[in-house]
Design an enzyme around this catalytic site. Structure first.
Site, mmCIF file in Angstrom:
data_model
loop_
_atom_site.group_PDB
_atom_site.id
_atom_site.type_symbol
_atom_site.label_atom_id
_atom_site.label_comp_id
_atom_site.label_asym_id
_atom_site.label_seq_id
_atom_site.Cartn_x
_atom_site.Cartn_y
_atom_site.Cartn_z
ATOM 1 N N ASP A 1 21.273 46.558 45.168
ATOM 2 C CA ASP A 1 21.687 47.297 46.371
ATOM 3 C C ASP A 1 21.772 48.803 46.070
ATOM 4 O O ASP A 1 21.236 49.625 46.819
ATOM 5 C CB ASP A 1 23.038 46.740 46.846
ATOM 6 C CG ASP A 1 23.612 47.513 48.018
ATOM 7 O OD1 ASP A 1 23.200 47.235 49.152
ATOM 8 O OD2 ASP A 1 24.459 48.403 47.798
ATOM 9 N N VAL B 1 28.320 44.620 60.802
ATOM 10 C CA VAL B 1 28.025 46.000 61.197
ATOM 11 C C VAL B 1 27.682 46.089 62.689
ATOM 12 O O VAL B 1 28.189 46.962 63.411
ATOM 13 C CB VAL B 1 26.888 46.590 60.334
ATOM 14 C CG1 VAL B 1 26.540 47.996 60.792
ATOM 15 C CG2 VAL B 1 27.285 46.588 58.860
ATOM 16 N N ILE C 1 29.230 57.792 54.620
ATOM 17 C CA ILE C 1 29.057 59.164 54.094
ATOM 18 C C ILE C 1 27.754 59.748 54.635
ATOM 19 O O ILE C 1 26.706 59.106 54.534
ATOM 20 C CB ILE C 1 29.003 59.156 52.545
ATOM 21 C CG1 ILE C 1 30.256 58.493 51.973
ATOM 22 C CG2 ILE C 1 28.830 60.569 52.014
ATOM 23 C CD1 ILE C 1 30.208 58.313 50.458
ATOM 24 N N LYS D 1 19.301 52.001 47.469
ATOM 25 C CA LYS D 1 19.824 53.237 48.069
ATOM 26 C C LYS D 1 19.357 54.456 47.278
ATOM 27 O O LYS D 1 18.975 55.474 47.858
ATOM 28 C CB LYS D 1 21.348 53.180 48.120
ATOM 29 C CG LYS D 1 21.880 52.099 49.062
ATOM 30 C CD LYS D 1 23.358 51.867 48.839
ATOM 31 C CE LYS D 1 23.900 50.775 49.737
ATOM 32 N NZ LYS D 1 25.242 50.309 49.338
ATOM 33 N N GLY E 1 31.844 48.292 54.515
ATOM 34 C CA GLY E 1 32.863 47.880 55.481
ATOM 35 C C GLY E 1 32.387 48.124 56.904
ATOM 36 O O GLY E 1 31.474 48.918 57.142
ATOM 37 N N GLY F 1 34.641 41.956 53.401
ATOM 38 C CA GLY F 1 33.439 42.354 54.153
ATOM 39 C C GLY F 1 32.645 43.462 53.495
ATOM 40 O O GLY F 1 31.834 44.113 54.142
HETATM 41 N N1 HSE Z 1 27.250 45.649 50.015
HETATM 42 C C1 HSE Z 1 27.191 47.060 50.146
HETATM 43 C C2 HSE Z 1 28.217 47.680 49.201
HETATM 44 C C3 HSE Z 1 27.474 47.455 51.568
HETATM 45 O O1 HSE Z 1 29.036 46.953 48.652
HETATM 46 O O2 HSE Z 1 28.184 48.886 48.999
HETATM 47 C C4 HSE Z 1 26.828 48.719 51.987
HETATM 48 O O3 HSE Z 1 25.482 48.788 51.716
#
Ligand code: HSE
Length: 444
Positions: free
Chosen positions: A209, A22, A144, A213, A310, A195
């Site tokens: 993850d 990133v 987004i 979020k 990405g 990636g």
């Molecule tokens: N590893 C995360 C995903 C990347 O696959 O959504 C963005 O947080």
């Protein structure tokens, strides 16, 4: 030099701390799209420092001489740098780095959802005390603009529901398994090569993850801080081809759904593999894309989708935050974000009272009374059946003395997690029900 196009020539000098996927993307955008960014930021934006762990590593970008260094103090001691991007990832030393940057007078842009989920209160509090700003659009759903949507654009609303696909890696794997019959392991490897995945991909596939979020979105939308441990989080690592095919035959697609909804003063939130009806837009989100359906009490449903993982999509959101800081928008938004209620208006519903429809896939011995016992248990716990399918595809259970078994697929009406757990405990007492038992939520 004179100003051109109304752009004053004193540049905004920034530092990027962490030049992984990133961070490198942010530098690429700032260098390759310098004119566009200068126009939007009202002045040129220049990368003065790029801080890395290993200066000798070969990189996918050429930076001007003197920019790359492993010495964070160059940023901390440089008063001409007023904005720093944290793209280290993970919790430590990212937390210590952000605190040091804030204390050194820098506004901070971060894409680090794990950090904000775990230490957001402390970091935001410190930033506010110091009169600094933290911008974090890229922390949720990559490219987004969902933080802007919840924090600003829908400010006239109480958000009453969120249904979202927030992990690109999981969505990529599920799509590859469903459309191309690819194995879980091969699809995960491909997501890593492209990636999308976290440095530790178990965070993607075990739901963490997406849960981090969702926790950030819930805090913004409801003013309530809930840790990942406070709500049900199940990953896609347990979903197999059989479930995907069964769901497909019933007219559903399995997605890793992050969901939050208000019921009265309570929030129900979860991240788990969920059957979504094929005619719903969420079921059609492919590959690494993310999607979010927000429901506002004034505006109704609002829909966002785009690339959630990405290099350039995530860097696009980070760069937008840099521009927002350059023009002063981020400071205004940050000072008003609804993140600090001592007494939140909404609290987490007791987990046993969470409600959903469910898809149950059982492996049962094909003999008299088994179906009656199962429906009896469900009925005893007040669980109503929507449909039952027992395909005539007997097999032997090699894990249980080669006893002949058949699949049994049950769709329930809405029930509580408590009722389902009680039924599952009774299922444990029936030797005719073999393991594993699959139980997936079905979206409304
Ligand atoms: N590893 C995360 C995903 C990347 O696959 O959504 C963005 O947080």
């Amino acid at each position: 030099m004179p100003a051109t196009d109304g752009i004053p020539q004193s540049p905004l000098q920034i530092a990027i701390v962490g030049m992984g996927n990133v961070g490198t993307g942010v530098a690429k955008i700032l260098i390759e799209q310098a004119d566009r960014i200068a126009h939007r930021a009202g002045r040129p934006v220049v990368v003065k420092h790029a801080i890395v762990k290993d200066e000798t590593k070969s990189r996918d970008i050429v930076l001007p001489p003197g920019v790359l260094s492993s010495d964070l103090s160059r940023v901390l001691n440089d008063p001409t740098v007023t904005v720093a991007v944290e793209t280290i990832g993970g919790l430590h030393p990212a937390k210590e780095t952000v605190l040091a940057l804030l204390k050194a007078g820098k506004d901070v842009v971060t894409a680090n959802k794990a950090l904000l989920c775990e230490y957001g209160h402390e970091l935001f509090g410190t930033a506010r005390e110091l009169g600094r700003t933290i911008a974090f659009e890229a922390a949720v759903a990559g490219g987004i603009p969902i933080i802007a949507a919840v924090g600003q654009s829908m400010a006239a609303n109480q958000i009453i529901g969120i249904q979202a696909i927030l992990n690109g890696t999981s969505n990529y794997i599920l799509t590859e398994m469903q459309l191309y019959g690819r194995s879980y392991a091969a699809a995960l490897k491909q997501a890593q090569d492209l990636g999308y995945a976290e440095a530790d991909p178990s965070l993607d596939v075990n739901g963490t993850d997406a849960a981090q979020k969702l926790s950030i979105l819930v805090q913004l939308a409801f003013g309530t801080k809930l840790a990942v441990a406070d709500f049900p989080v199940v990953g896609i690592d347990a979903v197999d081809q059989t479930d995907i095919r069964c769901a497909e035959e019933l007219g559903y697609t399995i997605k890793l759904l992050a969901s939050a909804k208000l019921t009265g003063k309570h929030i129900e939130l979860s991240v788990r593999p969920t059957l979504v009806k094929k005619d719903r837009p969420l079921s059609q989100i492919p590959g690494p894309f993310n999607a979010i359906l927000l429901e506002g009490d004034m505006v109704g449903p609002v829909w966002y989708s785009g690339r959630g993982a990405g290099q350039l999509p995530t860097a696009s959101a980070v760069t937008a935050d840099i521009i927002d800081i350059a023009v002063g928008r981020a400071q205004l938004t940050f000072s008003r974000l609804d993140l600090w209620r001592e007494k939140p208006a909404f609290t987490n519903l007791g987990l046993d009272d969470y409600t959903s429809r469910y898809f149950l896939r059982l492996k049962v011995e094909d003999k008299p009374r088994v179906m009656a016992d199962i429906t009896g248990i469900l009925g005893k716990h007040g669980i109503s059946l929507a449909s039952v399918i027992q395909p005539e595809t007997p097999e032997v259970d090699s894990a249980a003395a080669n006893v002949p078994v058949v699949p049994l697929i049950i769709m329930t009406h809405r029930t509580t997690a408590g009722q389902l757990a009680a039924a599952n405990r009774d299922f444990d007492k029936l030797p005719a029900i073999h393991h594993p038992r699959v139980c997936l939520a079905v979206a409304d």
